[in-house]
Design an enzyme around this catalytic site. Sequence first.
Site, PDB file in Angstrom:
ATOM      1  N   CYS A 194     -81.448  12.061  12.784  1.00  0.00           N
ATOM      2  CA  CYS A 194     -80.259  11.277  12.424  1.00  0.00           C
ATOM      3  C   CYS A 194     -79.221  12.138  11.729  1.00  0.00           C
ATOM      4  O   CYS A 194     -78.141  12.377  12.242  1.00  0.00           O
ATOM      5  CB  CYS A 194     -80.668  10.132  11.499  1.00  0.00           C
ATOM      6  SG  CYS A 194     -82.057   9.197  12.130  1.00  0.00           S
ATOM      7  N   LYS A 206     -71.588   3.848  10.583  1.00  0.00           N
ATOM      8  CA  LYS A 206     -72.939   4.440  10.654  1.00  0.00           C
ATOM      9  C   LYS A 206     -72.873   5.967  10.680  1.00  0.00           C
ATOM     10  O   LYS A 206     -73.623   6.659   9.976  1.00  0.00           O
ATOM     11  CB  LYS A 206     -73.660   3.895  11.892  1.00  0.00           C
ATOM     12  CG  LYS A 206     -74.958   4.596  12.234  1.00  0.00           C
ATOM     13  CD  LYS A 206     -75.972   4.468  11.102  1.00  0.00           C
ATOM     14  CE  LYS A 206     -77.023   5.540  11.181  1.00  0.00           C
ATOM     15  NZ  LYS A 206     -78.301   5.100  11.602  1.00  0.00           N
TER      16      LYS A 206
HETATM   17  N1  SAJ Z   1     -82.762  16.273   2.456  1.00  0.00           N
HETATM   18  C1  SAJ Z   1     -82.494  17.356   1.625  1.00  0.00           C
HETATM   19  N2  SAJ Z   1     -82.041  17.103   0.363  1.00  0.00           N
HETATM   20  C2  SAJ Z   1     -81.860  15.831  -0.108  1.00  0.00           C
HETATM   21  C3  SAJ Z   1     -82.131  14.743   0.745  1.00  0.00           C
HETATM   22  C4  SAJ Z   1     -82.582  15.001   2.039  1.00  0.00           C
HETATM   23  O1  SAJ Z   1     -82.646  18.519   2.003  1.00  0.00           O
HETATM   24  O2  SAJ Z   1     -81.470  15.695  -1.271  1.00  0.00           O
HETATM   25  C5  SAJ Z   1     -83.223  16.527   3.838  1.00  0.00           C
HETATM   26  C6  SAJ Z   1     -84.618  15.967   4.123  1.00  0.00           C
HETATM   27  O3  SAJ Z   1     -85.606  16.839   3.680  1.00  0.00           O
HETATM   28  C7  SAJ Z   1     -84.572  15.827   5.627  1.00  0.00           C
HETATM   29  C8  SAJ Z   1     -83.108  15.445   5.910  1.00  0.00           C
HETATM   30  O4  SAJ Z   1     -82.398  15.818   4.747  1.00  0.00           O
HETATM   31  O5  SAJ Z   1     -84.852  17.062   6.266  1.00  0.00           O
HETATM   32  C9  SAJ Z   1     -82.878  13.971   6.200  1.00  0.00           C
HETATM   33  O6  SAJ Z   1     -83.687  13.156   5.370  1.00  0.00           O
HETATM   34  P1  SAJ Z   1     -83.166  11.819   4.675  1.00  0.00           P
HETATM   35  O7  SAJ Z   1     -84.290  11.245   3.900  1.00  0.00           O
HETATM   36  O8  SAJ Z   1     -81.921  12.094   3.926  1.00  0.00           O
HETATM   37  O9  SAJ Z   1     -82.715  10.878   5.878  1.00  0.00           O
HETATM   38  P2  SAJ Z   1     -83.399  10.397   7.260  1.00  0.00           P
HETATM   39  O10 SAJ Z   1     -82.888  11.287   8.347  1.00  0.00           O
HETATM   40  O11 SAJ Z   1     -84.857  10.211   7.161  1.00  0.00           O
HETATM   41  O12 SAJ Z   1     -82.720   8.928   7.406  1.00  0.00           O
HETATM   42  C10 SAJ Z   1     -81.303   8.798   7.401  1.00  0.00           C
HETATM   43  C11 SAJ Z   1     -80.890   7.706   6.406  1.00  0.00           C
HETATM   44  N3  SAJ Z   1     -79.447   7.747   6.176  1.00  0.00           N
HETATM   45  C12 SAJ Z   1     -78.911   7.802   4.928  1.00  0.00           C
HETATM   46  O13 SAJ Z   1     -79.580   7.839   3.931  1.00  0.00           O
HETATM   47  C13 SAJ Z   1     -77.417   7.795   4.827  1.00  0.00           C
HETATM   48  C14 SAJ Z   1     -81.304   6.337   6.935  1.00  0.00           C
HETATM   49  O14 SAJ Z   1     -80.826   5.305   6.090  1.00  0.00           O
HETATM   50  C15 SAJ Z   1     -80.753   6.135   8.363  1.00  0.00           C
HETATM   51  O15 SAJ Z   1     -81.133   4.869   8.903  1.00  0.00           O
HETATM   52  C16 SAJ Z   1     -81.354   7.229   9.227  1.00  0.00           C
HETATM   53  O16 SAJ Z   1     -80.871   8.492   8.729  1.00  0.00           O
HETATM   54  C17 SAJ Z   1     -80.901   6.997  10.670  1.00  0.00           C
HETATM   55  O17 SAJ Z   1     -81.747   6.549  11.475  1.00  0.00           O
HETATM   56  O18 SAJ Z   1     -79.732   7.198  10.974  1.00  0.00           O
END
Ligand code: SAJ
Length: 410
Positions: A267, A213
């Site tokens: 996360c 994870k």
């Molecule tokens: N972000 C970027 N660029 C990208 C993708 C995301 O800047 O290309 C930023 C987003 O704007 C945000 C942050 O990253 O600020 C996180 O967003 P996210 O959509 O990547 O992820 P979370 O935090 O909403 O959810 C993640 C997920 N993990 C993965 O995709 C590996 C989710 O599956 C997990 O269950 C969750 O963390 C968790 O609870 O751990």
Amino acid sequence: MKTQKSMKIIVVGLGYIGLPTASMLATKGLHVVGVDVNSTAVGTINQGNIHIVEPDLDILVKSAVHSGNLRASTEVEEGDVFILAVPTPFQDGGQGGEKIPDLSFVETATKNIAPFVRSGNLIILESTSPVGTTEKVRDIILANRSDLTAADFFVAHCPERVLPGHIIRELVDNDRIIGGIDRRSAEKAKELYKTFCNGSIYLTDSRTAELAKLVENSYRDVNIAFANELSLICDKLGVNVWELIELANKHPRVNILQPGPGVGGHCIAVDPWFIVAAAPEESKLIATARMVNDGKPLWVIDKVKEKAARFKEPVIGCLGLAFKANIDDLRESPAMAITRKMIKMQVGRVMACEPNINGNNFDEFPLYGLQDVIRQADIVLVLVDHDEFKDIDSELFKEKVVIDTRGLWT
Ligand code: SAJ
């Protein structure tokens, strides 16, 4: 052995993970008691309503409560399975300036269930946790129950993997990893998750599941850091980073993520530190990625300051405050941190717009409508790629300075 349907499940923690999981199990016919320290949330849930924003969760909770299978309480009670879904935040304190995990919620929740654990019970840790935490859960139970031995109960880690904004669908569709303290624990947990999970369920030991994870979220963090670093390089070299990434991604083995104002949420901005705290010497790339992503908000503020210097009384319109698109969650949000800091530093008159938050429920600073912000701002700073911002007529900001951290209009 009880049938699944006659089993009673105690879910401790009714937040973004615990509440959907409890409701899902209840709608599959299991008897579920959700436990939370927040008595207001407990009252809300018992009325069939929700205290958090997540698409379709309201329908699920309503149907779970009305079926009579889900009940919320502030007190733990006896059951067949205990699911721990409490927060595992981080705190300052690492010797190298890194953040360290705060396991107090897991420890307290485990101590709270300890008096109610009976022989044959299964305890599942869902909270994202540092390696070794599942074993710690077992040890806390044993330390509090001299009448039980480790062979009397089962313990497994089943880390949640759902994406905020898509939790209900991903809860059903995503594959799951279950790590048992022993094989039997993993198998028992699998039986339970099979009641609602359509994805494949893979069994392993608890330490591998814990690290898997953390690695998933660190992988994403490192890849976003790469994109964020590219955005700095491109800015220096006068190259459009969005076009660059689009073109580079035409290569069959390249898939660069998107830069932004920083990484937020509870996360991805947190979990990599759990690896760094456990193996600081070995996780230099992961730690550096965290620092690259954490440094991006300051870089954005410097950009705004540079542009603001051209104006006598600059008005800065901040579009979006949430940590990502189309949600209202402000936790660890870089957009929020940037806006807050610009107000504090008095970079100019800041006008913030967050379409997913009702200004009456937000008192830190005033919120403005989108049209007002665009009309009055000298500098338009895009911080979140909300749908509402996508279709703005480009004529409206033709005369403005635009700083687009999400590549929405480029
Ligand atoms: N972000 C970027 N660029 C990208 C993708 C995301 O800047 O290309 C930023 C987003 O704007 C945000 C942050 O990253 O600020 C996180 O967003 P996210 O959509 O990547 O992820 P979370 O935090 O909403 O959810 C993640 C997920 N993990 C993965 O995709 C590996 C989710 O599956 C997990 O269950 C969750 O963390 C968790 O609870 O751990």
